[in-house]
Design a protein around this motif. Structure first.
Motif, mmCIF file in Angstrom:
data_model
loop_
_atom_site.group_PDB
_atom_site.id
_atom_site.type_symbol
_atom_site.label_atom_id
_atom_site.label_comp_id
_atom_site.label_asym_id
_atom_site.label_seq_id
_atom_site.Cartn_x
_atom_site.Cartn_y
_atom_site.Cartn_z
ATOM 1 N N LEU B 2 0.850 -1.188 0.000
ATOM 2 C CA LEU B 2 0.000 0.000 0.000
ATOM 3 C C LEU B 2 0.886 1.239 0.000
ATOM 4 C CD1 LEU B 2 -2.964 -0.739 0.150
ATOM 5 C CD2 LEU B 2 -3.026 0.212 2.450
ATOM 6 N N THR B 3 0.741 2.066 -1.018
ATOM 7 C CA THR B 3 1.507 3.313 -1.044
ATOM 8 C C THR B 3 0.853 4.323 -0.110
ATOM 9 O OG1 THR B 3 0.233 4.349 -2.797
ATOM 10 C CG2 THR B 3 2.001 2.882 -3.466
ATOM 11 N N ARG B 4 1.526 5.467 0.031
ATOM 12 C CA ARG B 4 0.961 6.496 0.914
ATOM 13 C C ARG B 4 -0.423 6.898 0.430
ATOM 14 N NH1 ARG B 4 4.757 9.463 0.831
ATOM 15 N NH2 ARG B 4 5.748 9.310 2.887
ATOM 16 N N GLU B 7 -2.959 4.343 1.299
ATOM 17 C CA GLU B 7 -3.270 4.422 2.731
ATOM 18 C C GLU B 7 -4.315 5.491 2.992
ATOM 19 O OE1 GLU B 7 -2.976 2.340 5.659
ATOM 20 O OE2 GLU B 7 -1.006 2.207 4.685
ATOM 21 N N GLN B 8 -4.083 6.637 2.377
ATOM 22 C CA GLN B 8 -5.029 7.748 2.549
ATOM 23 C C GLN B 8 -6.422 7.357 2.085
ATOM 24 O OE1 GLN B 8 -3.301 10.932 0.301
ATOM 25 N NE2 GLN B 8 -2.148 11.761 2.054
ATOM 26 N N THR B 9 -6.476 6.816 0.890
ATOM 27 C CA THR B 9 -7.776 6.441 0.345
ATOM 28 C C THR B 9 -8.476 5.449 1.252
ATOM 29 O OG1 THR B 9 -6.882 6.730 -1.864
ATOM 30 C CG2 THR B 9 -8.940 5.540 -1.668
ATOM 31 N N ARG B 10 -7.702 4.481 1.693
ATOM 32 C CA ARG B 10 -8.288 3.446 2.542
ATOM 33 C C ARG B 10 -8.892 4.043 3.803
ATOM 34 N NH1 ARG B 10 -7.816 -2.219 4.830
ATOM 35 N NH2 ARG B 10 -8.289 -1.522 6.913
ATOM 36 N N SER B 11 -8.149 4.930 4.451
ATOM 37 C CA SER B 11 -8.688 5.460 5.705
ATOM 38 C C SER B 11 -9.818 6.451 5.428
ATOM 39 C CB SER B 11 -7.582 6.090 6.542
ATOM 40 O OG SER B 11 -6.937 7.097 5.816
ATOM 41 N N HIS B 47 -10.875 -2.962 -4.029
ATOM 42 C CA HIS B 47 -9.426 -3.085 -4.033
ATOM 43 C C HIS B 47 -8.914 -3.116 -2.593
ATOM 44 C CE1 HIS B 47 -5.339 -2.677 -5.364
ATOM 45 N NE2 HIS B 47 -5.169 -1.595 -4.628
ATOM 46 N N TYR B 48 -9.430 -2.213 -1.773
ATOM 47 C CA TYR B 48 -8.944 -2.133 -0.391
ATOM 48 C C TYR B 48 -9.663 -3.087 0.549
ATOM 49 C CZ TYR B 48 -6.499 1.882 -2.197
ATOM 50 O OH TYR B 48 -5.673 2.679 -2.937
ATOM 51 N N GLY B 52 -15.371 -7.164 0.469
ATOM 52 C CA GLY B 52 -16.545 -6.330 0.323
ATOM 53 C C GLY B 52 -17.115 -5.749 1.591
ATOM 54 N N LYS B 53 -18.397 -5.609 1.571
ATOM 55 C CA LYS B 53 -19.127 -4.910 2.621
ATOM 56 C C LYS B 53 -18.769 -5.409 4.014
ATOM 57 C CE LYS B 53 -23.858 -3.492 3.581
ATOM 58 N NZ LYS B 53 -25.269 -3.626 3.171
ATOM 59 N N GLU B 54 -18.750 -6.698 4.158
ATOM 60 C CA GLU B 54 -18.519 -7.258 5.483
ATOM 61 C C GLU B 54 -17.164 -6.830 6.047
ATOM 62 O OE1 GLU B 54 -19.923 -11.271 5.813
ATOM 63 O OE2 GLU B 54 -18.267 -11.738 7.164
ATOM 64 N N GLN B 55 -16.179 -6.895 5.187
ATOM 65 C CA GLN B 55 -14.840 -6.517 5.634
ATOM 66 C C GLN B 55 -14.770 -5.035 5.985
ATOM 67 O OE1 GLN B 55 -11.836 -7.358 2.729
ATOM 68 N NE2 GLN B 55 -10.151 -6.829 4.105
ATOM 69 N N LEU B 56 -15.452 -4.236 5.203
ATOM 70 C CA LEU B 56 -15.464 -2.799 5.482
ATOM 71 C C LEU B 56 -16.144 -2.530 6.815
ATOM 72 C CD1 LEU B 56 -15.092 0.142 4.834
ATOM 73 C CD2 LEU B 56 -17.061 0.036 3.304
ATOM 74 N N LEU B 57 -17.252 -3.189 7.044
ATOM 75 C CA LEU B 57 -17.966 -3.038 8.309
ATOM 76 C C LEU B 57 -17.064 -3.400 9.477
ATOM 77 C CD1 LEU B 57 -20.627 -1.926 7.860
ATOM 78 C CD2 LEU B 57 -21.607 -4.207 7.682
ATOM 79 N N LEU B 58 -16.313 -4.432 9.298
ATOM 80 C CA LEU B 58 -15.406 -4.878 10.350
ATOM 81 C C LEU B 58 -14.342 -3.812 10.621
ATOM 82 C CD1 LEU B 58 -14.948 -7.252 12.176
ATOM 83 C CD2 LEU B 58 -13.450 -8.249 10.459
ATOM 84 N N ALA B 59 -13.816 -3.247 9.541
ATOM 85 C CA ALA B 59 -12.806 -2.197 9.702
ATOM 86 C C ALA B 59 -13.394 -1.007 10.448
ATOM 87 C CB ALA B 59 -12.290 -1.771 8.329
#
Lengths: 198, 198
Positions: B2-4, B7-11, B47-48, B52-59
């Motif tokens: 993950l580039t900088r 990282e930004q996009t993900r958070s 991509h991040y 899908g949805k479940e993983q995002l919810l967990l994050a």
DNA sequence: CCATTTTTGGACCCGCCAGTCCAAACCCAC
DNA sequence: GTGGGTTTGGACTGGCGGGTCCAAAAATGG
């Protein structure tokens, strides 16, 4: 109008829907499953609940709300001695332990309860009746000199009830009645104490 | 990797998703809305968060769980005097009053918390850390002779925490902190009392 | 600069499930 | 029985929204 047969079908649907919610939760609640379980067709569902899913959910909520308080009787209506308070406590724990990991009310409370004003009203009504019953018990005990007279009855009832709800939430999440019991005992402990030093 | 930028996009996605849940609730949580709010595309989401949805919810759950305890510091970590207990109490009430009618954690707790083992673990972990902090405070106070020595610290903490959770539930439902405050005061009252007469 | 990897856009697919509709079966009153 | 209603079956629709895919843009590193 509704004939006797129609009445039967309608309540069969409500009962089946309640079971379905208990087993799978609101998220997984599908009309199709209710149809299968109650051996009814789509047209029947929409015949008895023209507004569809939402209306059915509301009917289930009302159905369950009545049961919640009924299951606590006769203790809840006669909290006049410490013995009956303790019997009530045990009944609550028992009831929820049996119901296990799913409580239709708590679920509705968290979901539809926020959305639709109807469900909101059902939940609010249930909680205020519940709280009032507890407050009445507190007043009785105070009058009899058996409970901390400094307590505001309504406020104490509110705190105790919050503990119960939170305890049930823990039960639903981790499947253990420990928190529910701890909250009840802590709340009753506060009511029992005759004086504070602060 | 993950580039900088990644990282930004993900958070940004996680934060946006958390806001979305706060505003609309888990039921109404749509990936599309997150995309619109965070100006990202479907492919970015997947991509991040490949699951899908479940993983995002967990994050989101993890993200929020950290905040819950952080917002109670430094009080929660230093419950060694009655003053700090009361400041903690006020902070809790304040925090949830601000957050208003939506708490991502409580929501997750009621929903995904039951389903996926991952979310379950997040919630359980949060609650046990929370409870342990309270229990530590109780032990401190008991050692200092400031709190009812008959209490089991873990159990008292469990009861108090259940009250908090129930109080938050009421706040979410009826939008009023009364029950939360009542539960806290009742619980603290039980801890404060030096003796019981039963 | 070039090669590789990461990031991004957005069109597309597809399953699910609430809700609609029509016609048949049934019940009941008269 | 006959004509009104209620009750029932089940096919069909429609859209919502999660997930897939490919190919282009941008960063990275040598």
């Amino acid at each position: 109008m509704l004939t006797r047969k129609g009445e039967q079908t309608r309540s069969r649907i409500v009962a089946g829907a309640a079971d379905e919610i208990r087993e799978r939760g609101v998220d997984e609640f599908r009309l199709e499953d209710v149809m299968a379980r109650t051996r009814t067709s789509k047209s029947q569902l929409f015949h008895y609940f023209p507004d569809g899913k939402e209306q059915l959910l509301l009917a289930v909520a009302r159905h369950e709300a009545d049961r919640v308080l009924a299951d606590q009787q006769p203790m809840l209506g006669d909290l006049t001695t410490w013995e009956s308070w303790h019997r009530w406590r045990d009944r609550v724990v028992e009831r929820y332990r049996e119901q296990g990991t799913d409580c239709p009310m708590s679920i509705v409370l968290g979901h539809a309860g926020r959305r639709t004003p109807g469900a909101q009203a059902v939940v609010t009504g249930l909680m205020s009746r519940w709280q009032e019953a507890l407050a009445t018990g507190v007043r009785h005990m105070q009058a009899a000199g058996e409970m901390n007279p400094e307590l505001d009855p309504g406020r104490a009832a509110a705190g105790l009830l919050a503990g119960v709800q939170g305890g049930v939430l823990f039960l639903l999440t981790i499947g253990d009645t420990g928190h529910l019991e701890a909250a009840l005992d802590l709340g009753l402990g506060a009511m029992r104490s005759q004086r504070n030093d602060s």
